[in-house]
Design an enzyme around this catalytic site. Structure first.
Site, PDB file in Angstrom:
ATOM      1  N   LEU A  76      66.631  23.864  21.455  1.00 45.36           N
ATOM      2  CA  LEU A  76      67.198  22.737  22.215  1.00 45.36           C
ATOM      3  C   LEU A  76      66.377  21.472  22.052  1.00 45.36           C
ATOM      4  CD1 LEU A  76      68.098  24.572  25.563  1.00 45.36           C
ATOM      5  CD2 LEU A  76      69.667  23.894  23.744  1.00 45.36           C
ATOM      6  N   GLY A  77      65.079  21.629  21.817  1.00 45.47           N
ATOM      7  CA  GLY A  77      64.226  20.458  21.662  1.00 45.47           C
ATOM      8  C   GLY A  77      62.765  20.854  21.614  1.00 45.47           C
ATOM      9  N   SER A  78      61.933  19.914  21.140  1.00 45.14           N
ATOM     10  CA  SER A  78      60.495  20.160  21.038  1.00 45.14           C
ATOM     11  C   SER A  78      59.738  19.014  21.679  1.00 45.14           C
ATOM     12  CB  SER A  78      60.078  20.298  19.573  1.00 45.14           C
ATOM     13  OG  SER A  78      60.720  21.393  18.966  1.00 45.14           O
ATOM     14  N   GLY A  79      58.560  19.335  22.216  1.00 40.13           N
ATOM     15  CA  GLY A  79      57.720  18.327  22.852  1.00 40.13           C
ATOM     16  C   GLY A  79      56.279  18.501  22.462  1.00 40.13           C
ATOM     17  N   SER A  80      55.399  17.837  23.197  1.00 40.74           N
ATOM     18  CA  SER A  80      53.978  17.854  22.871  1.00 40.74           C
ATOM     19  C   SER A  80      53.369  19.242  22.995  1.00 40.74           C
ATOM     20  CB  SER A  80      53.227  16.889  23.784  1.00 40.74           C
ATOM     21  OG  SER A  80      53.731  15.588  23.650  1.00 40.74           O
ATOM     22  N   PHE A  81      53.855  20.027  23.993  1.00 40.59           N
ATOM     23  CA  PHE A  81      53.194  21.293  24.285  1.00 40.59           C
ATOM     24  C   PHE A  81      54.009  22.522  23.894  1.00 40.59           C
ATOM     25  CE2 PHE A  81      49.941  18.991  26.059  1.00 40.59           C
ATOM     26  CZ  PHE A  81      50.357  18.137  27.078  1.00 40.59           C
TER      27      PHE A  81
ATOM     28  N   SER B   8      58.226  24.198  22.571  1.00 45.35           N
ATOM     29  CA  SER B   8      59.643  24.049  22.250  1.00 45.35           C
ATOM     30  C   SER B   8      60.495  24.752  23.294  1.00 45.35           C
ATOM     31  CB  SER B   8      59.931  24.639  20.863  1.00 45.35           C
ATOM     32  OG  SER B   8      59.133  24.015  19.875  1.00 45.35           O
ATOM     33  N   VAL B   9      61.758  24.318  23.394  1.00 40.92           N
ATOM     34  CA  VAL B   9      62.695  24.898  24.358  1.00 40.92           C
ATOM     35  C   VAL B   9      63.868  25.499  23.593  1.00 40.92           C
ATOM     36  CG1 VAL B   9      64.139  24.466  26.377  1.00 40.92           C
ATOM     37  CG2 VAL B   9      62.034  23.148  26.060  1.00 40.92           C
TER      38      VAL B   9
ATOM     39  N   ASP C 283      55.550  11.357  33.364  1.00 39.57           N
ATOM     40  CA  ASP C 283      56.223  11.224  32.061  1.00 39.57           C
ATOM     41  C   ASP C 283      57.730  11.076  32.238  1.00 39.57           C
ATOM     42  OD1 ASP C 283      56.304  10.986  29.328  1.00 39.57           O
ATOM     43  OD2 ASP C 283      56.320  13.127  28.941  1.00 39.57           O
TER      44      ASP C 283
END
Length: 701
Positions: A426-431, A433-434, A543
């Protein structure tokens, strides 16, 4: 830029927010075929105090719409206004510094459907000649200095849909015949000097949607007939002199969203039946003489986000379930008899007599039950341990204290996400992935897997667990479970089928209208209000941005991603951090000094508010040097707002174009107040919620 027109075949003229200045030339009238003239939001002045251009427009015999509001005209409305075309249906002259009386000749405009004179300096009384405008549906005379009484002749306008007389100097009583206007849906007579009681006929208005009579000198009691207003969404009777009790029939108002009876002298108890007001979002009963308990039935009001019973004589235990988890001590101040959870600033309740004995018995039986369960568990554990000693499960699930969440192993989550495949990402971030996952029972979830190679991933996981597992609010992303061991950490979250706000803003396949965007921003503001004021400590999200706002199947917004959130200790108003949020959204003091407070969230919210309604990212390449999203908007206010607003939101041909423009202007002003460089000058999230809900009501009316 000065305007000059002589186009005899011109049928429609639109000059809205173009920063034209100078005088409105009479030569426009030479375009005799004109049917619509819009001269909104410019810097026009008039040739004379009598607004001679109005007289020149009497030559436009086909004129249907005339709008010259939001210009610094500084003049009087001439009697020649009554000589405008008999086909004129819409006349907008709001916010243009008009003074003097409303001429009685206004009654000659027999085809008028809408008359807007809001926000001027008009004096004198409401002319009785308005009775001759029998087709009139909308009459806006608010925010002037009109005096005298409300004429009974208004009751003869049987097509009147909306009547606004607020913020004037009106005196006397509300006409007894007000209930005769069967078409009436919106009635604003707040902030005047009205006396006497509310006429009985008003309570017979079965289809009235909004009733605002606040800030007057009205008296008497609230009758049982108030229950007849079954479709009303807002009733504001605050700051008056009403006495007596709250009638139980108020529970019949199933559509009611906002009810304020504050600052009166109401007595008696709060009806238990008010717990049936299932749509209620705001309830203010503060500053009265109410006694008795707060009904436990209020716990069922799932949409209640603002509740205030301060400064009464209430007693007993404050409920703690349902919506009460979102309230703070501000809701219950100055009620000496109240007790309950210390989070509300109250003393704990003490149990005495038979209740205490019953409590002791319950405790004893509970302890015996626990001992029996522990014994059984130990026996089972010993048996299973002997049988499966060599097959220990390496992956366990940890939970926040006090939670009762389902347990999932690493392998169950792997199966649910098909091995954390790219198709489920679904998406990735700094810490981390989902991933989207489907559990064995068919439930869809979002699995947030933390990248433990990142040095702050462990801390991020712990923070999200502490925040999301302990807090409860309809606009916060809900945790279903957590899975953790030395080599793997994940959160199992409620799946949001409509994705992120960012997706909806920037995808060509998605479109959010003004009302949807306002509703989403209200949801986010309510979540922040809860984080800042509704918990035992301040919680700063740190954030805030559209990608961290998720939308469920009903387009209700949920704030997510608390990986760098800060929980301020007792007595702390700010903290320092080396973990930065997203550039463009972070407050100046956060970026320069690492100083974090709830005011940082307010700043980020203001930037997001600007982004949502301009559809422009703060990181856009159009911003360089000293030009930023905020300065771009600040420099465009108020006269060039149409240049910055998302073009999909404004269509000049729409009938409600002007009202939309006003709402958008108010939103941008609010965004600027949220994002002040000086943190102490920023508004707080409580005020933001109130302001946005008022804007929503204005848009709906």
């Amino acid at each position: 830029m000065v305007l000059g027109y002589e186009l005899p075949n011109l049928e429609e003229l639109y000059l809205d927010s173009n920063n034209f200045h100078g005088r409105i030339p009479n030569s426009i009238a030479n375009s005799s075929k004109l049917t619509k003239i819009y001269l909104f939001h410019n810097n026009f002045i008039s040739k004379s105090p009598e607004l001679s251009f109005v007289t020149s427009f009497t030559k436009c015999s086909y004129l249907i719409k005339l709008a010259f509001g939001d210009n610094p005209l500084n003049g009087i409305l001439p009697v020649s206004v009554g000589n405008l075309s008999t086909s004129l249906q819409y006349l907008y002259a709001n916010n243009c510094d008009l003074w003097g009386n409303i001429p009685k000749e206004i009654g000659n405009l027999s085809s008028l459907i809408l008359l807007s004179l809001n926000g001027n300096q008009l004096t004198g009384s409401i002319p009785t000649s308005v009775v001759d405008i029998q087709k009139l549906q909308v009459l806006y005379l608010g925010s002037n200095k009109i005096s005298g009484s409300i004429p009974d002749t208004l009751c003869e306008l049987q097509n009147l849909f909306a009547l606004t007389l607020s913020q004037n100097l009106l005196t006397g009583a509300i006409p007894d015949c007000i209930g005769n206007i069967t078409a009436l849906r919106f009635l604003y007579i707040n902030a005047n000097r009205l006396t006497s009681s509310i006429p009985a006929s008003l309570w017979l208005q079965n289809y009235l949607l909004v009733l605002n009579l606040s800030s007057n000198f009205l008296s008497g009691s609230l009758p049982q007939e108030i229950g007849n207003m079954k479709v009303a969404t807002l009733i504001d009777l605050s700051v008056n002199r009403f006495s007596g009790s709250i009638p139980g029939t108020i529970s019949h108002l199933q559509s009611l969203i906002d009810l304020s009876l504050a600052h009166n002298t109401l007595q008696g108890s709060i009806p238990e039946s008010m717990g049936k007001l299932v749509s209620m979002a705001r309830l203010d009963l503060s500053y009265n003489n109410l006694s008795g308990n707060i009904p436990k039935s209020f716990e069922a009001l799932r949409y209640l986000t603002y509740f205030n019973v301060s400064f009464n004589d209430l007693s007993g235990e404050v409920p703690t379930g349902g919506c009460f988890k979102n309230f703070s001590s501000q809701s219950f101040m100055s009620n000496e008899g109240l007790c309950g959870d210390p989070i509300y600033g109250l003393l704990p309740c003490h149990t005495t007599g038979p209740k205490r004995r019953n409590l002791k018995l319950r405790v004893v039986f509970a302890l015996l039950g626990i001992i029996v369960l522990i014994t059984i568990a130990m026996a089972l554990g010993y048996a299973i341990g002997r049988y499966r000693r060599k097959n220990l499960v390496e992956n366990t699930t940890d939970f926040a204290p006090g939670t009762t969440l389902s347990r999932f192993s690493y392998y169950e989550l792997m199966q649910a996400t098909q091995g954390y495949s790219e198709n489920h990402l679904l998406g990735s971030g700094s810490f981390g992935s989902v991933y989207r996952g489907t559990l064995n029972d068919g439930r869809e979830v979002a699995v947030k897997v933390f990248d433990l190679q990142h040095q702050n991933a462990f801390k991020s996981f712990d923070v999200e667990c502490e925040v999301l597992c302990n807090l409860r609010h309809r606009n916060l992303c809900k945790v279903i479970s957590t899975c953790s061991n030395q080599d793997f950490k994940a959160l199992v979250l409620e799946y949001m089928s409509n994705g992120s706000l960012e997706k909806w803003l920037y995808s060509d396949d998605c479109l959010l209208d003004i009302l949807q965007r306002i509703n989403i921003l209200i949801d986010v503001a309510c979540a922040l209000e809860y984080l800042h004021y509704g918990y035992s400590t301040y919680i700063v999200h740190c954030d805030l941005k559209p990608s961290n706002v998720l939308l469920d199947e009903d387009m209700v917004a949920h704030l997510s991603d608390f990986g760098i959130a800060k929980l301020l200790g007792e007595g702390e108003s700010n903290a320092h951090t080396t973990t930065m949020g997203t550039l463009g959204y972070i407050a100046p003091e956060y970026g320069l000094e690492g100083s974090v407070s709830i005011r940082c969230d307010v700043y980020s919210y203001g930037i997001m508010l600007m982004e949502v309604f301009t559809r422009t990212k703060p990181s856009s390449e159009i911003f360089f040097g000293e030009l930023s999203l905020r300065s771009w908007i600040n420099d465009s206010m108020p006269n060039a707002i149409t240049r910055i607003i998302d073009s999909k939101l404004l269509v000049p041909e729409e009938e409600d174009y002007t009202e939309k423009l006003k709402c958008l202007s108010s939103i941008m002003e609010l965004a600027l107040n949220c994002s002040m460089e000086n943190a102490n000058e920023r508004v707080n999230m409580k005020d933001v919620v109130v302001a946005l809900k008022k804007i929503r009501i204005q848009l709906l009316t």
